[in-house]
Enzyme design. Structure first.
Site, short mmCIF file in Angstrom:
data_model
loop_
_atom_site.label_atom_id
_atom_site.label_comp_id
_atom_site.label_asym_id
_atom_site.label_seq_id
_atom_site.Cartn_x
_atom_site.Cartn_y
_atom_site.Cartn_z
N ASN A 243 45.23 66.25 53.60
CA ASN A 243 45.91 66.30 54.91
C ASN A 243 46.45 67.69 55.20
OD1 ASN A 243 45.59 63.47 55.46
ND2 ASN A 243 47.22 63.08 53.99
N ARG A 248 47.55 76.62 55.50
CA ARG A 248 48.62 76.08 54.65
C ARG A 248 48.19 76.02 53.19
NH1 ARG A 248 51.18 70.91 55.39
NH2 ARG A 248 52.78 71.88 54.10
N ARG A 311 52.13 66.40 47.20
CA ARG A 311 51.13 67.09 46.37
C ARG A 311 51.76 67.65 45.10
NH1 ARG A 311 51.28 68.65 51.45
NH2 ARG A 311 49.66 67.95 52.90
N LYS A 356 36.27 63.35 47.80
CA LYS A 356 36.03 64.64 48.45
C LYS A 356 36.49 65.79 47.57
CE LYS A 356 38.35 67.38 50.73
NZ LYS A 356 39.31 68.11 51.59
N PRO A 373 30.56 67.53 49.76
CA PRO A 373 31.90 67.00 50.03
C PRO A 373 31.98 66.54 51.49
CG PRO A 373 31.98 69.21 49.04
CD PRO A 373 30.58 68.98 49.50
N ASP A 375 34.16 65.45 54.44
CA ASP A 375 35.45 65.28 55.09
C ASP A 375 35.22 65.00 56.57
OD1 ASP A 375 34.65 67.67 56.14
OD2 ASP A 375 36.33 68.85 55.37
N HIS A 377 35.23 66.95 59.13
CA HIS A 377 34.36 67.91 59.79
C HIS A 377 32.89 67.62 59.48
CE1 HIS A 377 38.07 69.73 60.64
NE2 HIS A 377 38.21 70.43 59.54
N PHE A 426 29.26 73.98 57.81
CA PHE A 426 30.72 73.86 57.83
C PHE A 426 31.35 75.15 58.37
CE2 PHE A 426 34.95 74.16 55.93
CZ PHE A 426 35.48 72.91 56.22
#
Length: 692
Positions: A243, A248, A311, A356, A373, A375, A377, A426
C-alpha cells in the site's frame, strides 16, 4: 516564432546558486571532520526516535551506534562502453526496482551544471555513476585495508552511543597494481549488478516481433534492464511496498539505512572542475542494514516512530525469523539455487511477504527471470492493453487464480525473460499513472463492449453521446494515451488504452470559432485538444482594442495533462497565463510542463510576459514552454514575441528576441523538477480547506 523542447540525458539545467542539492541519504557540513558529521547524524536520529512525554508510543531501547571507517580509498573514473539500447541508466534505476539510488547535479566553477550523478552504497563501497554518450563511467569510494583487519571485514566499528567519536576520515593513496585490481573487482560487480551479459537488444527485437503493444512502447523505453540486487535489500524494501508508492518506499529505505546501516563518510578534497562527485565538505552515505541489525531489540518501535506503520512489525519479525534459521542470511542467498516454485514458497513463509513481494524478490534478486509480479498496474496493463479475460469475463478482483493466470499470460507471450519484458511495460505505464486524472465532470457513462473482432467504446458526455469503434489490431498499438475519461470502475481503465476523443458540438454561435490548442504525436495523431477558456477582451489606453469574444467562443473545461516521452504536458493558451488557478489545477492533475502558445501585445508583453511565465513556473514547480507570435500583423496590431522556456525554479532557460522568427531550444530534466518538489513541497502545504 516558436519554442520547442528536447529531452537529453547529457546536461541538466542550471538552477539558482542557493538551491540545495542535498539528497535524502546525504549529510553536508561545513567542517571536515567525521566528529562533526557523526554528531549531526546522531542528533537527527535521536530527534526522530524519542517521543515527547505526552506520547503513548513506546520509547525504543538504546541501540549500538556505528561509526565510519577512518581511512577510505577512491578509485579514478572508469568508463564502460554500452549502447543505450542495452542500458538506459536513468529509466533502469527509477522504474521501481531499486529505491536507494540518488540522483543529483552540482554547479561547477564555470557556472555550468554537472552531468547528473547517481550515487548509492553497494557491497561496502559508495558508487558514483554518470551516463556518457557511449555508455557510462563510474568511480568508487571504499574503506581502505588500513581500516580493518581484512578487506572483506565489516567496514565500520561498533560502539555504544557514549563512545567517543572517531578521528577525521582521510584519503589513503594506493599503488598502480592495487588500482588495477580494484578496477577489475568493480567492473565485475557492475557487470553482474546490471546483468550486462544478457543480450537486451536481441530480446527487445524478439518481444517486438511477438507483441505489437511492446513494439509501440519499446522506442520510448530502450535499455530497461533488471538489476541483480542483494536479496536482503530487495526483500526488506519490498516489504515496505505494501500500500505504498515509489517516493515513500525510497524515503523508508533511506530511513532504514541511516538508522541501522553502516556509515561511510567521503572526506573533502580539492575540487576537480570536471568531477561532480568531489566537494569541499564531507558526505556520509549508509549501507543497507544487515539482518542482524534489523533483528535487534527495539527495531519495531523505532521504525513505527519513523512512520513505517504496520510494516515495522513485518520488518523486525522477518529479520528475526531469518536470523534464527540455521543458515541465517545465507538461506536467503541460497534461494538463487532453487527452482522458482521452491524459492517462492520459501519467501511466503516470511512476515509481510505475499505473492507479489515474493515475485519481486524472485525476479530482481534471485535470478528467476520469467517471474511476473502482478500488482494493480500490471493487472490493468493486462486488461487494458491485452484484453485479458478470465473464464471469458473481465476480472473484478485479483484472486490467487487470476494472479497466476496473468503471470502465465505474459510468460506465454514473452518466454523465459518475461519478467524483463514486463518491466519495460511497467516503466512505460509509470509515466502515465503518476498524473492520472481522477475526475471528469463531463463524463456521464462509459461502456466497453465487444462486437465480433471489434471493441466498441461507448462514451456518454453531457453534450452528446459518442461511439468510437476501433479494430482490435489497432488497439494494441498504443504509444500515447488520452486520459480525459474518468471511469467509475478501475477495471474500465481498459478504455484509456484506446485513442479516444470526446467529440463536442461545433460552436454554439454561428460564425464564431473555438481558439484551440492541439497536441500532435510523432505518429501524426491528435492526442489532445484544448479550447481556450479565458477570452482576451480588453481596451488598452493608447493601445489596441481587442475583443476576442467577437470571433471566438470560450471553452468550458480544462483537459488533463498528456503523458509524453518528455513529461506530462498541460495545455493553455495566451491569456490563460494570467490565471494562476488554472496552472495550479493542471499541476494537481499531474502536469510537469505547462505550455502557453501566445500572441501578447507589445505593451502587455513588455510589462508582464516574463514575469507571468516565471510566476507560473515557480508556483506550480513546472517547466513552462511559451511559443510566441512576433511582429506586425496589421496597422493596428503587433505581437511582442520573446518565446521563452522557464525551469521549475523560475530561471529562464532560453528566450528568443522580439524581432526575428526562430527556434528556442532548452533541455527538460525531470530529475530537477522532482528534486525541487521534494525539497519544497508547496502543493502539499496549500490550505485548500481555507481558500480553495
Amino acid at each position: 516564432m516558436a519554442a520547442l523542447t528536447r529531452t537529453t540525458r547529457k546536461r541538466a539545467l542550471s538552477l539558482a546558486k542557493d538551491t540545495s542539492t542535498t539528497s535524502v541519504a546525504t549529510i553536508k557540513t561545513k567542517t571536515t571532520t567525521v566528529t562533526t558529521a557523526t554528531t549531526a547524524t546522531t542528533t537527527a536520529k535521536t530527534a526522530a526516535t524519542v517521543k515527547s512525554p505526552t506520547s503513548s508510543a513506546a520509547v525504543p531501547k538504546p541501540r549500538k551506534e556505528l561509526h565510519p571507517p577512518p581511512y577510505v580509498h577512491s578509485t579514478p573514473w572508469v568508463s564502460i562502453k554500452v549502447p543505450r539500447s542495452e542500458l538506459d541508466l536513468t529509466t533502469t534505476l527509477k522504474c521501481g526496482q531499486s529505491f536507494r539510488w540518488q540522483r543529483e547535479h552540482q554547479e561547477l566553477p564555470s557556472g555550468e551544471i554537472s552531468a547528473p550523478t547517481w550515487s548509492c552504497v553497494l557491497d561496502r563501497r559508495v558508487w558514483f555513476i554518470q551516463e556518457t554518450d557511449d555508455g557510462f563511467r563510474f568511480r568508487t569510494v571504499r574503506p581502505s585495508s588500513s581500516s580493518s583487519s581484512s578487506p572483506s571485514s565489516t567496514p565500520t566499528s561498533t560502539t555504544t552511543k557514549s563512545s567517543p567519536a572517531p578521528a577525521a576520515v582521510t584519503w589513503r593513496a594506493t599503488g598502480k597494481e592495487e588500482e588495477e585490481e580494484l578496477e577489475k573487482v568493480d567492473r565485475a560487480f557492475l557487470r553482474d549488478y546490471f546483468q550486462l551479459d544478457v543480450p537486451l537488444t536481441e530480446l527487445y527485437t524478439k518481444w517486438s516481433a511477438t507483441d505489437k503493444n511492446f513494439k509501440a512502447k519499446a522506442p520510448f523505453f530502450p535499455g530497461v534492464r533488471m538489476l541483480r540486487q542483494d536479496p536482503v535489500e530487495n526483500l526488506f524494501c519490498f516489504i515496505c511496498s505494501s500500500n505504498n508508492n515509489i517516493s515513500r518506499i525510497t524515503q523508508m529505505a533511506a530511513k532504514m539505512c541511516s538508522e541501522y546501516g553502516s556509515p561511510l563518510t567521503v572526506p573533502p578534497a580539492v575540487i576537480d572542475p570536471l568531477d561532480s562527485t568531489i566537494s569541499t565538505t564531507s558526505r556520509t552515505f549508509y549501507e543497507f542494514p544487515t539482518i542482524a541489525a534489523l533483528a535487534q531489540d527495539g527495531v519495531e518501535e523505532t521504525l513505527r516512530n519513523l512512520g513505517f506503520g504496520y510494516r515495522a512489525k513485518y520488518i523486525a519479525t522477518t529479520a528475526r525469523m531469518i536470523q534464527k534459521m540455521e543458515d541465517g542470511e545465507a538461506w536467503l542467498h541460497g534461494l538463487r539455487k532453487l527452482s522458482y516454485e521452491d524459492a517462492h514458497t520459501g519467501l511466503l513463509t516470511l512476515q509481510g511477504v505475499g505473492p507479489k513481494v515474493a515475485d519481486c524478490v524472485c525476479l530482481m534478486s534471485l535470478d528467476k527471470h520469467e517471474t511476473i509480479p502482478v500488482d494493480t498496474h500490471v493487472w490493468q496493463i493486462a486488461v487494458r492493453d491485452y484484453r485479458f479475460r478470465f473464464e471469458g469475463k473481465t476480472p473484478k478482483t485479483i484472486s490467487p487464480a487470476i494472479y497466476k493466470a496473468v503471470g502465465r499470460h505474459f510468460v506465454d507471450l514473452f518466454g523465459g525473460y518475461a519478467g524483463w519484458a514486463h518491466s519495460v511495460l511497467f516503466a512505460a505505464d509509470l509515466r502515465t499513472i503518476e498524473g492520472r486524472v481522477k475526475e471528469d465532470p463531463d463524463v456521464v457513462k462509459v461502456e466497453v463492449l465487444e462486437e465480433d473482432d471489434r471493441v466498441v467504446l461507448k462514451v456518454e458526455v453531457k453534450e452528446e453521446l459518442v461511439v468510437v469503434k476501433q479494430e482490435v489490431e489497432e488497439e494494441t498499438v498504443v504509444a500515447e494515451r488520452i486520459e480525459d475519461i474518468n471511469l467509475e470502475d478501475p477495471l474500465d481503465n481498459v478504455s484509456k488504452g484506446r485513442r479516444v476523443s470526446k467529440r463536442r458540438k461545433a460552436s454554439p454561435i454561428e460564425g464564431r470559432l473555438y481558439n484551440t490548442h492541439v497536441l500532435i504525436s510523432p505518429q501524426g495523431t491528435i492526442t489532445q485538444t484544448y479550447r481556450k477558456i479565458h477570452l482576451f477582451d480588453v481596451d488598452i489606453a493608447n493601445g489596441p482594442r481587442i475583443m476576442e469574444s467577437n470571433s471566438t467562443v470560450a471553452g468550458d473545461h480544462l483537459v488533463p495533462p498528456v503523458s509524453t516521452p518528455v513529461g506530462k504536458i498541460g495545455l493553455g493558451i495566451c491569456y490563460d497565463l494570467r490565471f494562476p488557478e488554472m496552472a495550479l489545477a493542471l499541476r494537481k492533475k499531474g502536469a510537469e510542463i505547462l505550455t502557453y502558445p501566445s500572441a501578447f501585445t507589445l505593451k502587455t508583453g513588455e510589462a508582464h510576459w516574463e514575469v507571468l511565465l516565471r510566476s507560473r513556473a515557480i508556483e506550480t514547480q513546472c517547466y513552462v514552454v511559451a511559443a510566441a507570435q512576433v511582429g506586425k500583423h496589421s496597422e493596428t496590431r503587433t505581437s511582442y514575441g520573446h518565446a521563452m522556456i522557464v525551469d521549475p525554479w523560475g530561471k529562464v532557460c532560453t528566450q528568443f528576441d522580439g524581432v526575428d522568427e526562430g527556434l528556442a531550444v532548452a533541455d527538460i530534466d525531470l530529475s530537477i523538477l522532482e528534486r525541487i518538489r521534494a525539497e519544497m513541497p508547496v502543493l502539499n502545504h496549500r490550505r485548500d480547506d481555507i481558500f480553495s
